[in-house]
Design an enzyme around this catalytic site. Structure first.
Site, PDB file in Angstrom:
ATOM      1  N   SER A   1       0.810  -1.233   0.000  1.00 57.21           N
ATOM      2  CA  SER A   1       0.000   0.000   0.000  1.00 57.21           C
ATOM      3  C   SER A   1       0.835   1.271   0.000  1.00 57.21           C
ATOM      4  O   SER A   1       0.299   2.358  -0.192  1.00 57.21           O
ATOM      5  CB  SER A   1      -0.944   0.012   1.200  1.00 57.21           C
ATOM      6  OG  SER A   1      -1.792  -1.109   1.188  1.00 57.21           O
ATOM      7  N   CYS A  31       6.118   8.919 -22.076  1.00 55.00           N
ATOM      8  CA  CYS A  31       4.855   8.458 -21.477  1.00 55.00           C
ATOM      9  C   CYS A  31       3.938   9.656 -21.345  1.00 55.00           C
ATOM     10  O   CYS A  31       4.188  10.547 -20.535  1.00 55.00           O
ATOM     11  CB  CYS A  31       5.129   7.833 -20.111  1.00 55.00           C
ATOM     12  SG  CYS A  31       3.654   7.551 -19.122  1.00 55.00           S
ATOM     13  N   ILE A  33       9.190  -9.756   8.233  1.00 59.41           N
ATOM     14  CA  ILE A  33       9.011  -8.306   8.125  1.00 59.41           C
ATOM     15  C   ILE A  33       7.852  -7.998   7.184  1.00 59.41           C
ATOM     16  O   ILE A  33       8.028  -7.670   6.022  1.00 59.41           O
ATOM     17  CB  ILE A  33      10.339  -7.626   7.732  1.00 59.41           C
ATOM     18  CG1 ILE A  33      11.398  -8.116   8.720  1.00 59.41           C
ATOM     19  CG2 ILE A  33      10.166  -6.112   7.749  1.00 59.41           C
ATOM     20  CD1 ILE A  33      12.626  -7.339   8.826  1.00 59.41           C
ATOM     21  N   LYS A  45      -5.131  -4.393   8.822  1.00 56.14           N
ATOM     22  CA  LYS A  45      -5.537  -3.021   9.090  1.00 56.14           C
ATOM     23  C   LYS A  45      -6.722  -2.625   8.207  1.00 56.14           C
ATOM     24  O   LYS A  45      -7.172  -1.505   8.253  1.00 56.14           O
ATOM     25  CB  LYS A  45      -4.354  -2.085   8.874  1.00 56.14           C
ATOM     26  CG  LYS A  45      -3.193  -2.406   9.804  1.00 56.14           C
ATOM     27  CD  LYS A  45      -2.091  -1.367   9.706  1.00 56.14           C
ATOM     28  CE  LYS A  45      -0.802  -1.877  10.329  1.00 56.14           C
ATOM     29  NZ  LYS A  45      -0.087  -2.824   9.432  1.00 56.14           N
ATOM     30  N   HIS A  78       3.292   4.280   8.151  1.00 52.96           N
ATOM     31  CA  HIS A  78       2.290   4.192   9.210  1.00 52.96           C
ATOM     32  C   HIS A  78       2.546   5.176  10.347  1.00 52.96           C
ATOM     33  O   HIS A  78       3.657   5.691  10.508  1.00 52.96           O
ATOM     34  CB  HIS A  78       2.224   2.753   9.736  1.00 52.96           C
ATOM     35  CG  HIS A  78       1.561   1.823   8.764  1.00 52.96           C
ATOM     36  ND1 HIS A  78       0.195   1.818   8.573  1.00 52.96           N
ATOM     37  CD2 HIS A  78       2.066   0.902   7.906  1.00 52.96           C
ATOM     38  CE1 HIS A  78      -0.109   0.911   7.645  1.00 52.96           C
ATOM     39  NE2 HIS A  78       1.016   0.347   7.214  1.00 52.96           N
TER      40      HIS A  78
END
Lengths: 326, 487
Positions: free
Chosen positions: B45, B401, B337, B251, B49
């Site tokens: 993601s 691009c 991890i 989460k 945090h």
């Protein structure tokens, strides 16, 4: 930073943009036609099959031939070309009604072009696997039909050894035939709708003539493969349990086209949520932004290049009227 | 021979390499993939945090998360990777959830998180006007944010390389022997490396690597998370990272304003048996959109441009295992991890350096650290700035691009940093990450990689191994009787 002024700036040098530029230049308006590619012609350059020009030129041409004639028309009319140039921005209208286009190119760096009328003719892009969120692996071997067409027809590279076409748009159908001719067997074309999306002549000449099965009302439920595609799983919509696995290492997506309007949106042009093209006044082709016109596939997706060119000519006449040159 | 071999060039291994590059030791970073960050670190993601999900005093991951969180702003400034400290909110929709949110807030306070707020309904809508109706309150952690995880890992590795660390791509360790105080390792392709100390930062495969070195026996479970990426014009792009109230396994599904400017929704959390299974699935897609649409206005499948899945490398118990091995000599474990591993990684890297010292490796600070070259991005520059760069290098005004506005100069920079697969160039520059998903730019990028490296286009891959794009050239096709065959 270079600055140049023209009566008309046409964005896009494909079937629509070239036709529009030919009309405005012939009427005496100083015209610049801008394209990102290193050669004008747009997608026509990779469409080496025939079937172009039957309406517009009254004879059958290949894509590059159609492009070449259009380029000649625009050049002879006096249009100026800016190739390898990307339009990054169209400014709001200035006090005198003109707009400033910001161009980036390897040739000239940053160039500002001031134009009394702007004609949008950027064409469209292909919908992708990502738009559909087809489940499965993100391995190599998944292309849009247009990218595979470019690699095969322009660069001469073979995209794989056996293929499945997802969707039944015209580029996908044309590519089914093209792959077959290149020694790459096409195992199936899979269409989620009950009817094929492409032209009837392409279904006959590109699938039926080669015995390629077309599965209608059928979904692609999974793409499998570790490094490269290994198979695709399909299932009929009315019986999702009747899955079948087709082995292949190449998948071409031909699932629709989307008018390429991010530049238009940034310039404040209002889009029609149905067509994804600019909202324009019927027959006038002017967008909600004064002095910005639109034609061809950027306005709505056309079935034939000829139709895009014809529409572009009507749009160009309208643009000429708006700057008092008709 | 090296002093240290780090196995695994994800966030953990790359951060260890970055810190070790500041010491006068010889270091090699080895990864089985074609580039850094190609495992767990590229598909997550991208959240930095906020330090309130876990207890700092009771869990190692909680402690390292908070330390890592505090290191990110300075590292982003130094290395120039995309990072946005936009803050994190957790939204409660019921009285029960409000209770849970209160616990998170209390944990944050106990942990010593700066600026954490317990928010009223009104405050929540002020912090995030795009929240759907029905929010009763929540938590705001202003120190949280988002990062482009692959850009972060690449910048660590490139900085380590500038400062003497050797990066071995496509080096999959298959055997290791400890002789005369030296580890001798062999790769799947027969290459050899030797080092005095080894750090196991092999992510999903750290259990396998531990076994090869005779270290602790454990099993890494792969917990899959799917993510769905929306067009940068999606109206859903929130101001903060929007979290639901967490469950005991994850989460939850977030709505993320990515550091690259797109909106992302996800992830799900399901244990999968196969560590290579990064397939996306229809049920997870539906689950994610339903949950995301419940939280934030404007989330729509119409804006979908891409989907991917990543795997969290989880140990039983759920905490990180970072320690000097009790079984294998001169072997340091950095395993389990999973989230918040990305956030924690700068601190994990530092911890690994101190464990090496504790294990007996003597090192001093290096005097000269190579300066980080400025990272320029066309899409962040004005026309005047671009024109100035063009005077030095015309590749700056060649747009490769169109969707993400990436210039040829940026592609060339990626290739010259050793990123020669299409995926690595994409992750390095964002070219091909936009709405056309490489439909227009892939052909141009293949040509540039080939020109810069001399590798023929036919041999280029998506991400190494057998992920080739092409099967020869049209010139190889011959007509045989009634069929066409490839030579």
């Amino acid at each position: 930073m270079k600055r140049n002024e023209y009566d008309v700036a046409v964005i896009g040098a494909g079937a629509a943009g070239l036709a529009a530029a030919a009309v405005t230049a012939k009427a005496g308006a100083s015209t610049v036609v801008i394209d990102r590619d290193v050669r004008p012609g747009g997608v026509l350059n990779q469409c080496i099959h025939n079937g172009f020009g039957l309406h517009y030129f009254k004879e059958e041409l290949t894509g590059p031939e159609y492009a070449a004639r259009m380029i000649r028309k625009a050049t002879e009319a006096g249009a100026i070309f800016r190739i390898g140039s990307s339009v990054m921005e169209i400014s709001p209208a200035q006090a005198d009604g003109r707009r400033a286009l910001t161009l980036y190119s390897k040739e000239s760096g940053v160039e500002i072009i001031l134009a009394k009328a702007v004609i949008l003719a950027m064409g469209c892009r292909e919908r992708t696997r990502g738009n559909l969120a087809t489940p499965g692996s993100r391995c190599a071997g998944i292309y849009t039909a247009g990218l595979a067409q470019r690699m095969l027809n322009v660069e001469g590279k073979l995209p794989g050894t056996s293929a499945v076409i997802v969707g039944s748009g015209d580029i996908g159908l044309i590519m089914a035939r093209r792959l077959t001719w290149s020694g790459i067997p096409v195992k199936a074309a899979v269409e989620i709708q009950p009817k094929p999306a492409g032209l009837a002549r392409n279904i006959a000449q590109c699938l039926e003539d080669f015995g390629i099965p077309l599965y209608l009302s059928t979904a692609v439920t999974k793409i499998s493969g570790k490094d490269r595609v290994e198979s695709v799983t399909i299932a009929p919509l009315d019986d999702p349990t009747a899955e079948r696995v087709i082995e292949c290492d190449t998948i071409l997506y031909s699932v629709g086209l989307i008018p390429e309007n991010e530049l238009s949106r940034k310039a404040g042009v209002v889009l029609d949520p149905k067509t994804n093209g600019p909202v324009v006044e019927e027959g006038v082709y002017e967008t909600t932004e004064k002095g910005i016109f639109a034609c061809g596939n950027v306005l709505h997706v056309h079935g034939l290049a000829d139709q895009a060119s014809e529409e572009a000519e009507r749009c160009a006449e309208s643009a000429l009227r708006s700057i008092g040159m008709r | 021979m090296y002093d240290v071999c780090i196995i695994g060039a994800g966030a953990t291994g790359a951060a260890a390499a970055y810190w070790l590059a500041r010491k006068n030791v010889q270091v090699v970073l080895a990864d089985k993939e074609a580039d850094a960050s190609f495992g767990v670190s590229k598909a997550n993601s991208g959240i930095v945090h906020g330090g309130f999900h876990y207890s700092v005093s009771k869990t190692l991951k909680g402690k390292l998360e908070l330390e890592g969180n505090r290191m990110f702003p300075a590292m982003a400034k130094e290395l120039g990777f995309p990072y946005n400290q936009c803050g994190i909110i957790v939204v409660a929709y019921s009285e029960d959830q409000l209770e849970e949110v209160r616990k998170l807030y209390n944990q944050g306070i106990e942990n010593g998180v700066e600026g954490i707020e317990f928010c009223s309904k009104e405050r929540m809508y002020e912090l995030e006007p795009k929240l759907c109706e029905g929010c009763l309150g929540g938590v705001f952690a202003p120190q949280g944010g988002v990062v482009e995880p692959y850009a972060y890992v690449f910048s660590l590795v490139e900085d380590a390389e500038r400062n003497g660390v050797v990066f071995e791509r496509n080096f999959e360790v298959v055997s290791a022997e400890y002789q005369d105080n030296v580890w001798k390792m062999k790769s799947a392709s027969g290459k050899e490396l030797s080092a005095k100390y080894v750090i196991n930062a092999a992510g999903l495969y750290s259990d396998k690597v531990s076994a090869i070195f005779g270290g602790e026996e454990f099993e890494i479970l792969a917990r899959k998370g799917e993510e769905y990426l929306l067009d940068r014009l999606s109206p859903a792009y929130p101001t903060r990272v929007v979290f639901p109230v967490p469950t005991h396994t994850s989460k939850g599904v977030l709505v993320i304003p990515t550091a690259g400017g797109t909106t992302m929704v996800g992830p799900t959390a399901h244990i999968v048996p196969d560590k290579d299974d990064t397939d996306t699935t229809a049920p997870d897609r539906e689950e994610i959109f339903e949950l995301a649409q419940y939280m934030v206005k404007g989330v729509s499948k119409r804006d979908l441009i891409a989907a991917f899945a990543g795997l969290r490398p989880a140990l039983a118990g759920g905490d990180f295992m970072i320690k000097i091995s009790d079984k294998a000599p001169a072997f340091i474990q950095a395993s389990g991890i999973q989230s918040p591993g990305l956030t924690a990684s700068p601190a994990v890297g530092k911890l690994l350096v101190s464990l090496l010292e504790k294990a007996g490796l003597k090192m001093d600070d290096k005097k000269d650290i190579a300066p980080v070259p400025p990272k320029r991005r066309l899409r962040e520059m004005s026309a005047e700035e671009v024109d100035e760069l063009y005077q030095k290098d015309p590749a700056w005004t060649n747009i490769i691009c169109r969707c993400e506005k990436i210039s040829e100069a940026e592609i060339v920079d990626a290739v010259r940093h050793g990123h020669v697969t299409l995926d690595a160039v994409k992750l390095h520059t964002r070219a091909g990450m936009g709405r056309c998903q490489g439909g227009f730019c892939s052909a141009k990028i293949w040509a540039i990689i080939s020109r810069e490296t001399g590798i023929p286009v036919e041999e280029l891959t998506k991400r190494g191994k057998k992920s080739n794009f092409f099967n020869g050239s049209i010139a190889d096709v011959a007509f045989k009787g009634d069929s066409y065959e490839t030579k």
